[in-house]
Design a protein around this motif. Structure first.
Motif, mmCIF file in Angstrom:
data_model
loop_
_atom_site.group_PDB
_atom_site.id
_atom_site.type_symbol
_atom_site.label_atom_id
_atom_site.label_comp_id
_atom_site.label_asym_id
_atom_site.label_seq_id
_atom_site.Cartn_x
_atom_site.Cartn_y
_atom_site.Cartn_z
ATOM 1 N N ILE A 1 8.531 -4.831 4.163
ATOM 2 C CA ILE A 1 9.894 -5.079 4.636
ATOM 3 C C ILE A 1 10.890 -4.779 3.510
ATOM 4 N N LYS A 2 10.531 -5.245 2.317
ATOM 5 C CA LYS A 2 11.397 -5.048 1.143
ATOM 6 C C LYS A 2 11.624 -3.548 0.894
ATOM 7 N N ALA A 3 10.561 -2.749 1.023
ATOM 8 C CA ALA A 3 10.648 -1.315 0.711
ATOM 9 C C ALA A 3 11.636 -0.598 1.637
ATOM 10 N N ILE A 4 11.770 -1.085 2.847
ATOM 11 C CA ILE A 4 12.734 -0.469 3.773
ATOM 12 C C ILE A 4 14.142 -0.982 3.483
ATOM 13 N N HIS B 1 0.826 -1.195 0.000
ATOM 14 C CA HIS B 1 0.000 0.000 0.000
ATOM 15 C C HIS B 1 0.868 1.257 0.000
ATOM 16 N N ALA B 2 0.189 2.408 -0.196
ATOM 17 C CA ALA B 2 0.916 3.676 -0.272
ATOM 18 C C ALA B 2 1.769 3.899 0.974
ATOM 19 N N SER B 3 1.173 3.760 2.147
ATOM 20 C CA SER B 3 1.869 4.110 3.390
ATOM 21 C C SER B 3 2.743 2.992 3.930
ATOM 22 N N THR B 4 2.554 1.770 3.427
ATOM 23 C CA THR B 4 3.319 0.643 3.972
ATOM 24 C C THR B 4 4.523 0.282 3.113
ATOM 25 N N ALA B 5 4.498 0.691 1.851
ATOM 26 C CA ALA B 5 5.597 0.303 0.962
ATOM 27 C C ALA B 5 6.006 1.438 0.022
ATOM 28 N N LEU B 6 5.033 1.992 -0.722
ATOM 29 C CA LEU B 6 5.390 2.924 -1.792
ATOM 30 C C LEU B 6 6.090 4.188 -1.291
ATOM 31 N N ILE B 7 5.697 4.684 -0.153
ATOM 32 C CA ILE B 7 6.250 5.937 0.377
ATOM 33 C C ILE B 7 7.758 5.841 0.652
#
Ligand code: AMP
Length: 415
Positions: A410-413, A171-177
């Motif tokens: 997790i991947k996005a971080i 989602h936007a706030s959990t990954a994309l941002i």
């Protein structure tokens, strides 16, 4: 990737994705604030480091702006735990001025992100629209999602994801941002704790490693069983899902729950277990009932010979005793899913006994991880939540992680 422990928050604004998806009653009062309490150490860390907080979360599954799902209902509780006044942005897309004015030590809570379809990136269309229209709506929301993410990111200098419960959603706030903060993104303490606990089981267990998988459906746990078979020393499959295995082995399950369309899957799992040298030990005594009722008549029979008109409801004391020995010898234990129909007190005995066995094993030095709504409820009801090593807060997220899937949050971080 940064670490929350070493990051310098002084003079910075941190936008923190938390999981404040708490249950509310008819009067909009919080009935369980576990998730709020869980996020407090992360939030306090930013404040004590000299930063300002912009907190964002979802609440429920609104299909647009809905009073019932407003995060304003929880402001008081967050203030109570943080010990600071919490400002509120009634529209998460119109918080520019409030965010810009935030000073060190101040806190701004954004209204429910899911009031916007862009948070999940899923169009909100009527059920009767055509496939073409659905496709067009999906493309439109994906396009407007870019602006949504950019706006959220514009409020802050750094990003913290502490919402493990939604880490399996892109989602936007959990990954994309996260992409807006290449050098200023990190996990919060909830995320760190969850990742560490599951990694300890999957990748670095003290042995023997035992997994106990219960619950109703084998179909929802196939991926996990496959992933665990590559890693465990013992796998105890219990609860309602065992009857699909019993039938696959030629047993008679009576009226017990059984997924006939998963028989071939069960056979494949049994074959893999044999290949890996893991004894699934499916045959055992169980408590059967003549009705799906707490006060039904019961008897104990072998689960391969359940009479017609009777259904399995719980594991027998003898089965629990056998598992107690395995658990007593294990150094790492994972438990997900109830061993019987534990919502009915007369059939909660083996599930409750399992909670007690895990507490005892923990006391003896084993690392014990409990996850999934029902098993967490069982350890909590029994008063053992702080007597096991870790209680996971993320149902779906934990299951996907155990399957070996890299979670988008997790991947996005990490990337
Ligand atoms: P799951 O969502 O797959 O983890 O399943 C949880 C549900 O499994 C709970 O509601 C339990 O009542 C149910 N369950 C556990 N054992 C049995 C059983 N022997 N027969 C029917 N349902 C069961």
């Amino acid at each position: 990737m940064q670490s929350i422990d070493t990051y310098n928050f002084s003079g910075k604004k941190a936008i923190v994705r938390v999981d404040f998806n708490v249950p509310l009653n008819e009067e909009f009062q919080i009935t369980d604030d576990t998730r709020i309490r869980a996020a407090i150490p992360t939030l306090k860390k930013v404040l004590s480091g000299g930063g300002a907080l912009i907190i964002m979360s979802h609440l429920g599954r609104p299909k647009g702006v809905t009073e019932k799902f407003s995060l304003k209902h929880i402001i008081g509780r967050v203030e109570e735990y943080l010990g600071v006044k919490v400002q509120f942005a009634e529209d998460c897309m119109k918080a520019h001025e409030q965010a810009a004015a935030l000073k060190s030590g101040e806190v701004l809570l954004l209204e429910n992100l899911r009031f916007y379809a862009e948070e999940e990136g899923k169009p909100r269309v009527a059920a009767d629209v055509t496939e073409e229209e659905k496709k067009a709506a999906k493309a439109a929301v994906k396009e407007s999602q870019k602006e949504f993410v950019k706006t959220l990111a514009s409020y802050a200098d750094c990003y913290i994801n502490d919402a493990f419960g939604t880490a399996h959603r892109a989602h936007a706030s959990t990954a994309l941002i996260a992409a807006y903060f290449p050098n200023d993104k990190m996990f919060g303490y909830v995320m760190e704790g969850e990742i560490k606990a599951i990694d300890k089981v999957l990748n670095n267990p003290a042995r023997p490693l035992t997994a106990i998988l219960g619950g109703a459906k084998v179909s929802s746990k196939i991926g996990i069983i496959h992933n665990l078979l590559d890693r465990v020393d013992n796998l105890i499959i219990c609860g309602g899902m065992v009857y699909t295995f019993v039938k696959a082995l030629g047993g008679h399950v009576g009226n017990s729950i059984c997924e006939d369309d998963q028989i071939e899957t069960a056979k494949a799992i049994l074959a893999k277990a044999e290949e890996k040298g893991v004894d699934l030990d499916i045959r055992r005594d169980v408590v059967v009932a003549d009705d799906f009722d707490n006060d039904a008549n019961t008897q104990i029979v072998c689960n391969f010979e359940i009479p017609d008109g009777w259904e399995a409801m719980d594991a027998s004391p003898a089965s629990v005793e056998k598992w107690a020995k395995i658990i007593d010898e294990s150094k790492t234990i994972l438990w997900n899913g109830p061993l019987g129909v534990f919502e009915k007190p007369n059939f909660a005995k083996s599930t409750n006994a399992m909670a007690e066995l895990l507490a005892k094993a923990t006391e003896k030095g084993a690392f014990t991880l409990v996850g999934g709504g029902d098993s967490v409820a069982a350890v909590t009801q029994m008063g053992y939540a702080d007597k096991v090593s870790y209680v996971s807060t993320g149902g779906g997220a934990m299951l996907e992680y155990l399957e070996g899937i890299e979670l988008p949050g997790i991947k996005a971080i990490r990337e």
